[in-house]
Design a protein around this motif. Structure first.
Motif, short mmCIF file in Angstrom:
data_model
loop_
_atom_site.label_atom_id
_atom_site.label_comp_id
_atom_site.label_asym_id
_atom_site.label_seq_id
_atom_site.Cartn_x
_atom_site.Cartn_y
_atom_site.Cartn_z
N GLY A 114 49.96 15.36 24.98
CA GLY A 114 48.99 14.37 24.52
C GLY A 114 47.66 15.01 24.15
N ALA A 115 47.24 15.97 24.95
CA ALA A 115 46.00 16.68 24.63
C ALA A 115 46.14 17.45 23.31
CB ALA A 115 45.64 17.64 25.77
N SER A 116 47.32 18.02 23.07
CA SER A 116 47.54 18.73 21.81
C SER A 116 47.44 17.80 20.62
CB SER A 116 48.92 19.41 21.83
OG SER A 116 48.98 20.41 22.83
N VAL A 117 48.01 16.59 20.74
CA VAL A 117 47.92 15.60 19.65
C VAL A 117 46.46 15.27 19.37
CG1 VAL A 117 48.41 13.23 18.99
CG2 VAL A 117 50.19 14.61 20.06
N GLY A 118 45.70 15.03 20.43
CA GLY A 118 44.28 14.70 20.24
C GLY A 118 43.51 15.82 19.59
N ALA A 119 43.76 17.06 20.04
CA ALA A 119 43.03 18.19 19.48
C ALA A 119 43.40 18.43 18.02
CB ALA A 119 43.32 19.45 20.31
N VAL A 120 44.69 18.40 17.71
CA VAL A 120 45.12 18.62 16.34
C VAL A 120 44.66 17.49 15.43
CG1 VAL A 120 47.15 18.84 14.84
CG2 VAL A 120 47.08 20.06 17.01
N SER A 121 44.59 16.27 15.95
CA SER A 121 44.10 15.14 15.15
C SER A 121 42.66 15.34 14.73
CB SER A 121 44.25 13.84 15.94
OG SER A 121 45.60 13.55 16.22
N VAL A 122 41.85 15.88 15.64
CA VAL A 122 40.45 16.15 15.30
C VAL A 122 40.37 17.14 14.16
CG1 VAL A 122 38.31 17.19 16.14
CG2 VAL A 122 39.56 15.59 17.59
N LEU A 123 41.21 18.18 14.21
CA LEU A 123 41.20 19.19 13.15
C LEU A 123 41.76 18.64 11.84
CD1 LEU A 123 42.43 22.30 15.16
CD2 LEU A 123 40.10 21.73 14.51
N ALA A 124 42.76 17.78 11.95
CA ALA A 124 43.42 17.27 10.73
C ALA A 124 42.58 16.24 9.99
CB ALA A 124 44.78 16.67 11.09
N PHE A 125 41.96 15.34 10.75
CA PHE A 125 41.23 14.24 10.11
C PHE A 125 39.73 14.51 10.01
CE2 PHE A 125 44.96 12.20 12.16
CZ PHE A 125 45.65 11.96 10.98
N GLY A 126 39.31 15.60 10.63
CA GLY A 126 37.93 16.03 10.48
C GLY A 126 37.89 17.23 9.55
N SER A 127 37.21 18.26 9.99
CA SER A 127 37.13 19.49 9.20
C SER A 127 37.33 20.67 10.12
CB SER A 127 35.76 19.60 8.52
OG SER A 127 35.59 20.89 7.99
N LEU A 128 38.18 21.58 9.71
CA LEU A 128 38.41 22.78 10.53
C LEU A 128 37.13 23.56 10.76
CD1 LEU A 128 41.77 24.11 9.04
CD2 LEU A 128 41.41 23.23 11.34
N ALA A 129 36.27 23.57 9.78
CA ALA A 129 35.03 24.32 9.92
C ALA A 129 34.01 23.59 10.78
CB ALA A 129 34.43 24.60 8.54
N ALA A 130 34.02 22.24 10.69
CA ALA A 130 32.99 21.46 11.38
C ALA A 130 33.38 21.09 12.81
CB ALA A 130 32.70 20.18 10.59
N ALA A 131 34.68 21.00 13.10
CA ALA A 131 35.12 20.56 14.43
C ALA A 131 34.87 21.68 15.44
CB ALA A 131 36.59 20.19 14.39
N GLY A 132 33.87 21.51 16.28
CA GLY A 132 33.56 22.49 17.31
C GLY A 132 34.37 22.23 18.56
N VAL A 133 34.13 23.07 19.57
CA VAL A 133 34.90 22.96 20.81
C VAL A 133 34.67 21.63 21.50
CG1 VAL A 133 33.12 24.07 22.22
CG2 VAL A 133 35.52 24.19 22.93
N TYR A 134 33.46 21.04 21.34
CA TYR A 134 33.18 19.76 22.01
C TYR A 134 33.96 18.62 21.37
CZ TYR A 134 29.40 22.43 24.10
OH TYR A 134 28.69 23.39 24.77
N ALA A 135 34.02 18.61 20.03
CA ALA A 135 34.80 17.57 19.35
C ALA A 135 36.28 17.71 19.67
CB ALA A 135 34.57 17.65 17.84
N ILE A 136 36.78 18.94 19.67
CA ILE A 136 38.19 19.17 19.98
C ILE A 136 38.48 18.77 21.43
CG2 ILE A 136 39.97 20.94 20.21
CD1 ILE A 136 38.56 22.47 17.97
#
Length: 355
Positions: A114-136
């Motif tokens: 579940g944590a992996s889904v949440g983290a990958v979702s942040v990267l997929a629907f946000g920006s790989l460059a902008a998503a920092g460790v706090y957002a992930i």
């Protein structure tokens, strides 16, 4: 030997394990593609720590290459391994107490997925460059919490948690979430996300940086301290809900809070390392064999053992097939799989407590 170790004062046990952790970390820094002398490693570390406090403890007499290897590459990674190992072991202890099942851990019960889904979702629907460790970490926490709630709901039968339903629910939810993670990756249209998916599914500590350490360190420290204060309540959960109720503890309310805490810790650890399996299964069981079931002893000892374990596993990942690096999660699975089979054989009878 185990009975003898159970008689150790908890302070002495933690001091001995802290010494082993420092030794393991020193060994991990010295070994790699470039081998270093332990004296050089400690001189660099003491110099850098002195610099942080405005002290000139040592005169630099090492090469820039050695400095970069020790301080910029290996030390952040080793500290991250210690934090993740301690965090996953702590979560495993709490999960096993919550459901009174020594086979429970965040990976097998789908929380890490579940944590992996949440983290990958942040990267997929946000920006790989902008998503920092706090957002992930925030996305991973929400994913872990959602997975924990679903598994807990599926495993309840007649107001009680049934061990077989818990394991089956966790496996089913975990597989579903792994598929969902792959679907998000395939439909995102981002090539770089495939690398992120590989990280979260296999687990890796490569690329660790100093700014990755603050959040997991703070949450781990606060989480362990709070859980130690809840040791009496965790002990009561092992005796069953009815007995816990007679001791003035509301087991249902306590579990809801514990689910939030372990989801936060798991989400943060997965955000920085990926889904590393079996640490939360192996370490708590070994800890209870060594020091008993009292959570004032189990929690700090499990955290230290988890840190030592993952530091050594990460060392193996870097050196066994060098220059190729093995994902950390692969090694923990190779260790945890047989251990799990052994536990199933050992706990073939109905599990009502911990040995």
């Amino acid at each position: 030997m185990m009975r003898w170790m159970r008689q150790w004062p908890i302070g002495l046990a933690c001091l001995a394990l802290a010494g082993l952790l420092i030794a393991a970390m020193t060994l991990a820094v010295t070994l790699g593609s470039v081998s270093l002398h332990p004296g050089t490693v400690w001189r660099i570390l003491l110099h850098e720590l002195g610099q942080r406090f405005g002290l000139a403890l040592l005169t630099p007499d090492w090469s820039i290459q050695h400095y970069q290897i020790v301080w910029m590459i290996r030390m952040p990674r080793i500290l991250l391994a210690a934090l993740v190992g301690a965090g996953l072991a702590t979560v495993g202890v709490v999960m096993q107490a919550m459901v009174r099942n020594p086979l429970a851990d965040p990976y097998m019960l789908g929380v890490s997925s579940g944590a992996s889904v949440g983290a990958v979702s942040v990267l997929a629907f946000g920006s790989l460059a902008a998503a920092g460790v706090y957002a992930i970490s925030a996305g991973a926490f929400l994913g872990a919490l959602a997975a924990a709630i679903v598994v807990y709901w599926l495993a309840r039968q007649g107001g009680r948690i049934e061990a077989t339903r818990l394991i089956l629910s966790g496996v089913a939810v975990g597989y579903f979430l792994i598929g969902l993670t792959s679907l998000i990756t395939l439909t995102s249209g981002q090539r770089d996300l495939a690398n992120a998916l590989l990280t979260w599914t296999l687990g890796s500590l490569a690329g660790a940086q100093w700014d990755h350490l603050a959040l997991p360190a703070a949450l781990l420290l606060l989480g362990v301290l709070w859980l130690v204060l809840q040791a009496r309540a965790l002990n009561a959960l092992l005796t069953g809900d009815e007995t816990a109720g007679t001791l003035g503890i509301n087991p249902h309310a306590l579990r809801r809070v514990l689910f939030a805490v372990i989801s936060l810790i798991t989400g943060t650890m997965v955000a920085v390392s990926g889904a590393i399996g079996f640490v939360g299964l192996v370490i708590p069981h070994i800890t209870r064999m060594l020091v008993g079931v009292e959570h004032r002893r189990v929690l700090p000892v499990a955290a230290l053992l988890g840190a030592i374990f993952l530091v050594l596993v990460d060392l193996m990942a870097r050196t066994v097939l060098a220059p190729m690096e093995i994902p950390v999660g692969v090694i923990t699975s190779l260790i945890g799989g047989p251990f799990f089979v052994w536990m199933l054989a050992r706990k073939a009878r109905s599990v009502k407590g911990f040995a």
